[in-house]
Design a protein around this motif. Structure first.
Motif, PDB file in Angstrom:
ATOM      1  N   ARG A  26      98.702  13.721  29.647  1.00  0.00           N
ATOM      2  CA  ARG A  26      98.020  14.952  30.027  1.00  0.00           C
ATOM      3  C   ARG A  26      97.344  14.875  31.385  1.00  0.00           C
ATOM      4  N   THR A  27      97.321  13.689  32.009  1.00  0.00           N
ATOM      5  CA  THR A  27      96.617  13.550  33.282  1.00  0.00           C
ATOM      6  C   THR A  27      97.586  13.318  34.434  1.00  0.00           C
ATOM      7  N   PHE A  28      98.786  13.844  34.313  1.00  0.00           N
ATOM      8  CA  PHE A  28      99.818  13.612  35.325  1.00  0.00           C
ATOM      9  C   PHE A  28      99.333  13.997  36.712  1.00  0.00           C
ATOM     10  N   SER A  29      98.607  15.081  36.822  1.00  0.00           N
ATOM     11  CA  SER A  29      98.198  15.579  38.135  1.00  0.00           C
ATOM     12  C   SER A  29      97.287  14.609  38.866  1.00  0.00           C
ATOM     13  N   SER A  30      96.676  13.686  38.164  1.00  0.00           N
ATOM     14  CA  SER A  30      95.766  12.740  38.803  1.00  0.00           C
ATOM     15  C   SER A  30      96.469  11.503  39.333  1.00  0.00           C
ATOM     16  N   TYR A  31      97.778  11.408  39.116  1.00  0.00           N
ATOM     17  CA  TYR A  31      98.536  10.235  39.530  1.00  0.00           C
ATOM     18  C   TYR A  31      99.257  10.473  40.843  1.00  0.00           C
ATOM     19  N   VAL A  32      99.201   9.489  41.687  1.00  0.00           N
ATOM     20  CA  VAL A  32     100.075   9.438  42.845  1.00  0.00           C
ATOM     21  C   VAL A  32     101.463   9.036  42.352  1.00  0.00           C
ATOM     22  N   MET A  33     102.481   9.689  42.880  1.00  0.00           N
ATOM     23  CA  MET A  33     103.849   9.426  42.438  1.00  0.00           C
ATOM     24  C   MET A  33     104.687   8.896  43.595  1.00  0.00           C
ATOM     25  N   GLY A  34     105.561   7.966  43.267  1.00  0.00           N
ATOM     26  CA  GLY A  34     106.435   7.409  44.288  1.00  0.00           C
ATOM     27  C   GLY A  34     107.835   7.189  43.758  1.00  0.00           C
ATOM     28  N   TRP A  35     108.766   7.187  44.687  1.00  0.00           N
ATOM     29  CA  TRP A  35     110.142   6.807  44.376  1.00  0.00           C
ATOM     30  C   TRP A  35     110.455   5.525  45.164  1.00  0.00           C
ATOM     31  N   PHE A  36     111.075   4.596  44.480  1.00  0.00           N
ATOM     32  CA  PHE A  36     111.511   3.346  45.083  1.00  0.00           C
ATOM     33  C   PHE A  36     112.977   3.147  44.734  1.00  0.00           C
ATOM     34  N   ARG A  37     113.621   2.240  45.449  1.00  0.00           N
ATOM     35  CA  ARG A  37     115.001   1.933  45.118  1.00  0.00           C
ATOM     36  C   ARG A  37     115.270   0.452  45.314  1.00  0.00           C
ATOM     37  N   GLN A  38     116.269  -0.014  44.601  1.00  0.00           N
ATOM     38  CA  GLN A  38     116.635  -1.417  44.701  1.00  0.00           C
ATOM     39  C   GLN A  38     118.144  -1.542  44.655  1.00  0.00           C
ATOM     40  N   ALA A  39     118.698  -2.050  45.733  1.00  0.00           N
ATOM     41  CA  ALA A  39     120.132  -2.309  45.821  1.00  0.00           C
ATOM     42  C   ALA A  39     120.407  -3.738  45.347  1.00  0.00           C
ATOM     43  N   PRO A  40     121.625  -4.037  44.924  1.00  0.00           N
ATOM     44  CA  PRO A  40     121.948  -5.390  44.451  1.00  0.00           C
ATOM     45  C   PRO A  40     121.617  -6.451  45.494  1.00  0.00           C
ATOM     46  N   GLY A  41     120.895  -7.469  45.073  1.00  0.00           N
ATOM     47  CA  GLY A  41     120.553  -8.562  45.962  1.00  0.00           C
ATOM     48  C   GLY A  41     119.444  -8.260  46.946  1.00  0.00           C
ATOM     49  N   MET A  42     118.858  -7.074  46.825  1.00  0.00           N
ATOM     50  CA  MET A  42     117.804  -6.662  47.758  1.00  0.00           C
ATOM     51  C   MET A  42     116.490  -6.486  47.003  1.00  0.00           C
ATOM     52  N   GLU A  43     115.407  -6.501  47.758  1.00  0.00           N
ATOM     53  CA  GLU A  43     114.107  -6.247  47.152  1.00  0.00           C
ATOM     54  C   GLU A  43     113.914  -4.733  46.957  1.00  0.00           C
ATOM     55  N   ARG A  44     113.048  -4.414  46.037  1.00  0.00           N
ATOM     56  CA  ARG A  44     112.722  -3.017  45.804  1.00  0.00           C
ATOM     57  C   ARG A  44     112.012  -2.462  47.030  1.00  0.00           C
ATOM     58  N   GLU A  45     112.408  -1.276  47.475  1.00  0.00           N
ATOM     59  CA  GLU A  45     111.810  -0.698  48.672  1.00  0.00           C
ATOM     60  C   GLU A  45     111.314   0.719  48.420  1.00  0.00           C
ATOM     61  N   PHE A  46     110.310   1.062  49.184  1.00  0.00           N
ATOM     62  CA  PHE A  46     109.715   2.394  49.107  1.00  0.00           C
ATOM     63  C   PHE A  46     110.685   3.417  49.667  1.00  0.00           C
ATOM     64  N   VAL A  47     110.757   4.580  49.008  1.00  0.00           N
ATOM     65  CA  VAL A  47     111.588   5.680  49.474  1.00  0.00           C
ATOM     66  C   VAL A  47     110.728   6.882  49.854  1.00  0.00           C
ATOM     67  N   ALA A  48     109.909   7.350  48.915  1.00  0.00           N
ATOM     68  CA  ALA A  48     109.100   8.541  49.160  1.00  0.00           C
ATOM     69  C   ALA A  48     107.904   8.542  48.220  1.00  0.00           C
ATOM     70  N   GLY A  49     106.841   9.225  48.651  1.00  0.00           N
ATOM     71  CA  GLY A  49     105.650   9.311  47.823  1.00  0.00           C
ATOM     72  C   GLY A  49     104.963  10.643  48.013  1.00  0.00           C
ATOM     73  N   ILE A  50     104.213  11.042  47.007  1.00  0.00           N
ATOM     74  CA  ILE A  50     103.454  12.288  47.082  1.00  0.00           C
ATOM     75  C   ILE A  50     102.121  12.069  46.384  1.00  0.00           C
ATOM     76  N   ALA A  51     101.051  12.508  47.075  1.00  0.00           N
ATOM     77  CA  ALA A  51      99.718  12.231  46.558  1.00  0.00           C
ATOM     78  C   ALA A  51      99.339  13.216  45.457  1.00  0.00           C
ATOM     79  N   TRP A  52      99.531  14.482  45.688  1.00  0.00           N
ATOM     80  CA  TRP A  52      99.228  15.515  44.701  1.00  0.00           C
ATOM     81  C   TRP A  52     100.042  16.745  45.028  1.00  0.00           C
ATOM     82  N   SER A  53     100.083  17.672  44.085  1.00  0.00           N
ATOM     83  CA  SER A  53     100.912  18.853  44.284  1.00  0.00           C
ATOM     84  C   SER A  53     100.455  19.610  45.527  1.00  0.00           C
ATOM     85  N   GLY A  54     101.358  19.822  46.447  1.00  0.00           N
ATOM     86  CA  GLY A  54     101.038  20.484  47.691  1.00  0.00           C
ATOM     87  C   GLY A  54     100.364  19.582  48.708  1.00  0.00           C
TER      88      GLY A  54
END
Length: 122
Positions: A26-54
């Motif tokens: 119920r507290t989703f709006s209070s969370y910072v959200m991010g997308w990361f990705r990981q290719a084979p043999g590579m470290e997980r890397e940041f893709v995009a993030g959003i602090a709050w709606s708008g």
């Protein structure tokens, strides 16, 4: 918060996909959200993030101008619109959440979804 990412698939270079990440809690709006990705043999890397709606959004240089992150707090969902996909975008994509503030560092995120595979063919 529990996260579930979906929307991955196989697409040709130049194509597009839209990833979704649904959150339980119920507290989703209070969370910072991010997308990361990981290719084979590579470290997980940041893709995009959003602090709050708008609020401010953040992107890795490699995806700027092609990817767009957004969130719908009424639906407890964060999205990643991926356009002009390239073979080098091939990876498992993860959504992540944290309540302590935005960061591009994966170690700063407490909650993770299970990942969804994105494969871009040339």
């Amino acid at each position: 918060v529990q996260l579930q990412a979906f929307g991955g698939g196989l697409v040709r270079a130049g194509g597009y996909l839209r990833l979704s990440c649904a959150a339980a809690g119920r507290t989703f709006s209070s969370y910072v959200m991010g997308w990361f990705r990981q290719a084979p043999g590579m470290e997980r890397e940041f893709v995009a993030g959003i602090a709050w709606s708008g609020g401010p959004t953040y992107y890795a240089d490699s995806v700027k101008g092609r990817f767009s992150i957004s969130r719908d707090d009424a639906k407890n969902t964060v999205y990643l619109q991926m356009n002009s996909l390239k073979p080098e975008d091939t990876a498992v994509y993860y959504c992540a959440a944290d309540s302590t503030g935005w960061s591009p560092n994966s170690n700063d995120y407490a909650y993770w979804g299970q990942g969804t595979q994105v494969t871009v063919s040339s």
